[in-house]
Write a protein that holds these residues in place. Structure first.
Motif, PDB file in Angstrom:
ATOM      1  N   ALA A  44      -9.798  -4.020   7.522  1.00  0.00           N
ATOM      2  CA  ALA A  44     -10.241  -4.158   6.135  1.00  0.00           C
ATOM      3  C   ALA A  44      -9.074  -4.370   5.165  1.00  0.00           C
ATOM      4  CB  ALA A  44     -11.071  -2.944   5.720  1.00  0.00           C
ATOM      5  N   GLN A  45      -8.011  -3.605   5.290  1.00  0.00           N
ATOM      6  CA  GLN A  45      -6.888  -3.762   4.349  1.00  0.00           C
ATOM      7  C   GLN A  45      -6.202  -5.114   4.524  1.00  0.00           C
ATOM      8  OE1 GLN A  45      -4.687   0.058   4.654  1.00  0.00           O
ATOM      9  NE2 GLN A  45      -5.371   0.332   2.535  1.00  0.00           N
ATOM     10  N   ALA A  46      -6.043  -5.568   5.752  1.00  0.00           N
ATOM     11  CA  ALA A  46      -5.422  -6.880   5.984  1.00  0.00           C
ATOM     12  C   ALA A  46      -6.313  -7.994   5.430  1.00  0.00           C
ATOM     13  CB  ALA A  46      -5.152  -7.092   7.473  1.00  0.00           C
ATOM     14  N   LEU A  47      -7.623  -7.855   5.568  1.00  0.00           N
ATOM     15  CA  LEU A  47      -8.541  -8.857   5.027  1.00  0.00           C
ATOM     16  C   LEU A  47      -8.442  -8.889   3.502  1.00  0.00           C
ATOM     17  CD1 LEU A  47     -10.766 -10.958   5.265  1.00  0.00           C
ATOM     18  CD2 LEU A  47     -12.428  -9.072   5.396  1.00  0.00           C
ATOM     19  N   HIS A  48      -8.443  -7.740   2.879  1.00  0.00           N
ATOM     20  CA  HIS A  48      -8.306  -7.679   1.419  1.00  0.00           C
ATOM     21  C   HIS A  48      -6.994  -8.330   0.976  1.00  0.00           C
ATOM     22  CE1 HIS A  48      -7.278  -5.613  -2.438  1.00  0.00           C
ATOM     23  NE2 HIS A  48      -8.521  -5.986  -2.713  1.00  0.00           N
ATOM     24  N   ALA A  49      -5.906  -8.034   1.666  1.00  0.00           N
ATOM     25  CA  ALA A  49      -4.604  -8.617   1.318  1.00  0.00           C
ATOM     26  C   ALA A  49      -4.628 -10.135   1.466  1.00  0.00           C
ATOM     27  CB  ALA A  49      -3.505  -8.005   2.190  1.00  0.00           C
ATOM     28  N   LEU A  50      -5.273 -10.646   2.519  1.00  0.00           N
ATOM     29  CA  LEU A  50      -5.380 -12.095   2.713  1.00  0.00           C
ATOM     30  C   LEU A  50      -6.170 -12.726   1.562  1.00  0.00           C
ATOM     31  CD1 LEU A  50      -5.059 -14.686   4.472  1.00  0.00           C
ATOM     32  CD2 LEU A  50      -7.250 -14.059   5.520  1.00  0.00           C
ATOM     33  N   LEU A  51      -7.282 -12.133   1.191  1.00  0.00           N
ATOM     34  CA  LEU A  51      -8.089 -12.682   0.104  1.00  0.00           C
ATOM     35  C   LEU A  51      -7.315 -12.673  -1.214  1.00  0.00           C
ATOM     36  CD1 LEU A  51     -11.555 -11.084   0.961  1.00  0.00           C
ATOM     37  CD2 LEU A  51     -10.772 -13.418   1.436  1.00  0.00           C
ATOM     38  N   GLU A  52      -6.569 -11.617  -1.464  1.00  0.00           N
ATOM     39  CA  GLU A  52      -5.744 -11.564  -2.676  1.00  0.00           C
ATOM     40  C   GLU A  52      -4.665 -12.640  -2.652  1.00  0.00           C
ATOM     41  OE1 GLU A  52      -4.318  -7.488  -3.173  1.00  0.00           O
ATOM     42  OE2 GLU A  52      -5.767  -7.319  -4.812  1.00  0.00           O
ATOM     43  N   VAL A  54      -4.675 -15.540  -0.973  1.00  0.00           N
ATOM     44  CA  VAL A  54      -5.235 -16.882  -1.008  1.00  0.00           C
ATOM     45  C   VAL A  54      -5.868 -17.206  -2.364  1.00  0.00           C
ATOM     46  CG1 VAL A  54      -7.052 -18.352  -0.026  1.00  0.00           C
ATOM     47  CG2 VAL A  54      -5.524 -17.060   1.475  1.00  0.00           C
ATOM     48  N   PHE A  55      -6.649 -16.280  -2.896  1.00  0.00           N
ATOM     49  CA  PHE A  55      -7.384 -16.585  -4.118  1.00  0.00           C
ATOM     50  C   PHE A  55      -6.606 -16.227  -5.384  1.00  0.00           C
ATOM     51  CE2 PHE A  55     -10.775 -16.197  -0.886  1.00  0.00           C
ATOM     52  CZ  PHE A  55     -11.142 -17.517  -0.896  1.00  0.00           C
ATOM     53  N   ASP A  56      -5.716 -15.263  -5.319  1.00  0.00           N
ATOM     54  CA  ASP A  56      -4.780 -14.934  -6.393  1.00  0.00           C
ATOM     55  C   ASP A  56      -5.433 -14.911  -7.773  1.00  0.00           C
ATOM     56  OD1 ASP A  56      -2.301 -14.292  -7.466  1.00  0.00           O
ATOM     57  OD2 ASP A  56      -1.743 -16.380  -7.766  1.00  0.00           O
ATOM     58  N   ASP A  57      -6.663 -14.360  -7.843  1.00  0.00           N
ATOM     59  CA  ASP A  57      -7.340 -14.320  -9.144  1.00  0.00           C
ATOM     60  C   ASP A  57      -7.683 -12.902  -9.593  1.00  0.00           C
ATOM     61  OD1 ASP A  57      -9.432 -13.668  -7.458  1.00  0.00           O
ATOM     62  OD2 ASP A  57     -10.639 -15.427  -7.910  1.00  0.00           O
ATOM     63  N   GLY A  58      -7.356 -11.918  -8.751  1.00  0.00           N
ATOM     64  CA  GLY A  58      -7.603 -10.529  -9.102  1.00  0.00           C
ATOM     65  C   GLY A  58      -9.069 -10.139  -9.115  1.00  0.00           C
ATOM     66  N   ALA A  59      -9.943 -11.034  -8.732  1.00  0.00           N
ATOM     67  CA  ALA A  59     -11.382 -10.777  -8.829  1.00  0.00           C
ATOM     68  C   ALA A  59     -11.853  -9.676  -7.886  1.00  0.00           C
ATOM     69  CB  ALA A  59     -12.165 -12.061  -8.558  1.00  0.00           C
ATOM     70  N   ASP A  64      -9.730  -0.081  -2.502  1.00  0.00           N
ATOM     71  CA  ASP A  64     -10.799   0.912  -2.374  1.00  0.00           C
ATOM     72  C   ASP A  64     -12.091   0.456  -3.046  1.00  0.00           C
ATOM     73  OD1 ASP A  64      -9.208   2.609  -0.875  1.00  0.00           O
ATOM     74  OD2 ASP A  64      -8.536   3.754  -2.621  1.00  0.00           O
ATOM     75  N   GLU A  65     -11.990  -0.153  -4.220  1.00  0.00           N
ATOM     76  CA  GLU A  65     -13.184  -0.647  -4.912  1.00  0.00           C
ATOM     77  C   GLU A  65     -13.796  -1.828  -4.166  1.00  0.00           C
ATOM     78  OE1 GLU A  65     -12.190  -1.564  -8.958  1.00  0.00           O
ATOM     79  OE2 GLU A  65     -11.315   0.432  -9.297  1.00  0.00           O
ATOM     80  N   TRP A  66     -12.939  -2.749  -3.724  1.00  0.00           N
ATOM     81  CA  TRP A  66     -13.409  -3.926  -2.985  1.00  0.00           C
ATOM     82  C   TRP A  66     -14.127  -3.491  -1.701  1.00  0.00           C
ATOM     83  CZ3 TRP A  66     -11.751  -5.434   1.950  1.00  0.00           C
ATOM     84  CH2 TRP A  66     -12.214  -6.676   2.379  1.00  0.00           C
ATOM     85  N   TRP A  67     -13.497  -2.625  -0.935  1.00  0.00           N
ATOM     86  CA  TRP A  67     -14.071  -2.219   0.349  1.00  0.00           C
ATOM     87  C   TRP A  67     -15.395  -1.488   0.144  1.00  0.00           C
ATOM     88  CZ3 TRP A  67     -14.743  -3.752   4.840  1.00  0.00           C
ATOM     89  CH2 TRP A  67     -15.190  -2.922   5.862  1.00  0.00           C
ATOM     90  N   GLN A  68     -15.487  -0.647  -0.867  1.00  0.00           N
ATOM     91  CA  GLN A  68     -16.740   0.046  -1.144  1.00  0.00           C
ATOM     92  C   GLN A  68     -17.844  -0.964  -1.456  1.00  0.00           C
ATOM     93  OE1 GLN A  68     -16.461   2.949  -4.280  1.00  0.00           O
ATOM     94  NE2 GLN A  68     -18.516   3.714  -3.920  1.00  0.00           N
TER      95      GLN A  68
END
Length: 165
Positions: A44-52, A54-59, A64-68
Motif C-alpha cells: 500500500a505505501q509503495a503504491l501511494h508513493a507511485l501515484l504521488e 506519477v500524478f504529482d497533484d496532491g489529490a 493514512d487518509e488515502w489508504w483509509q
C-alpha cells in the motif's frame, strides 16, 4: 460516493473511455526484467508513493487518509490491483481498478516508461474483468494533460462514451 463516479461536470478535456471485452483480447506481454504480481497489504505505501510520483497533484493526500479511503471503499478488491515489479523488486507500475470495471489509476514510474508496462497492465485488466464476466472496462483521462496515456488507450481499442456510461 465512489471515486469512479462523476460528481458533477468533468474537468475541461476529460474524457471517459471504454474497452469492450470481446474475443479479440490478447494476453499481456511483460517487458524483459518485469513481472506482474497481485497486490498485498504491504504494497500500500509503495503504491501511494507511485501515484504521488506519477500524478504529482496532491489529490490523494497523506498515505493514512488515502489508504483509509481506498481500503474502505466497497469497490476495492485487492485482486483488482495489478503491480508491475522491476528486476530489483521495486514497484514500476500499477493498475488500481474498482469492482465495477473502472480503472481508477494506471501509473508507470517515469524511469520505467516506454517499455510497454502500461499496455501490459491494461491487457491484464481487460482479461481479468472478462474472466469475471464483465462486458467492458471504463476509465477517465484527460486528452490534453495526459496525451501519452490517451494514445495508449486508443491503440488498445478504447472508445469515448458518455459520462453516464
Amino acid at each position: 460516493m465512489h471515486e469512479n463516479t462523476i460528481p458533477c461536470r468533468p474537468a475541461a478535456n476529460d474524457i471517459r473511455l471504454r474497452k469492450l471485452l470481446d474475443d479479440t483480447l490478447t494476453a499481456p506481454h511483460w517487458p524483459q526484467g518485469f513481472v506482474m504480481r497481485a497486490f498485498e497489504h504491504r504494497d500500500a505505501q509503495a503504491l501511494h508513493a507511485l501515484l504521488e510520483e506519477v500524478f504529482d497533484d496532491g489529490a490523494d493526500g497523506p498515505f493514512d487518509e488515502w489508504w483509509q479511503r481506498i481500503a474502505g471503499d466497497a469497490e476495492f478488491d485487492p485482486a483488482l490491483c495489478f503491480l508491475a515489479i522491476d528486476g530489483k523488486g521495486l514497484l514500476a507500475g500499477a493498475a488500481l481498478c474498482w469492482t465495477s470495471g473502472f480503472v481508477k489509476d494506471l501509473a508507470v514510474h517515469p524511469e520505467s516508461r516506454g517499455q510497454g508496462l502500461g499496455e501490459a497492465l491494461m491487457r491484464q485488466v481487460f482479461l481479468t474483468f472478462r474472466e469475471r464476466g464483465a462486458t467492458h472496462v471504463d476509465l477517465k483521462t484527460n486528452i490534453v494533460k495526459n496525451t501519452a496515456a490517451f494514445r495508449l488507450y486508443e491503440r488498445l481499442g478504447m472508445i469515448p462514451v458518455d459520462w453516464e456510461g
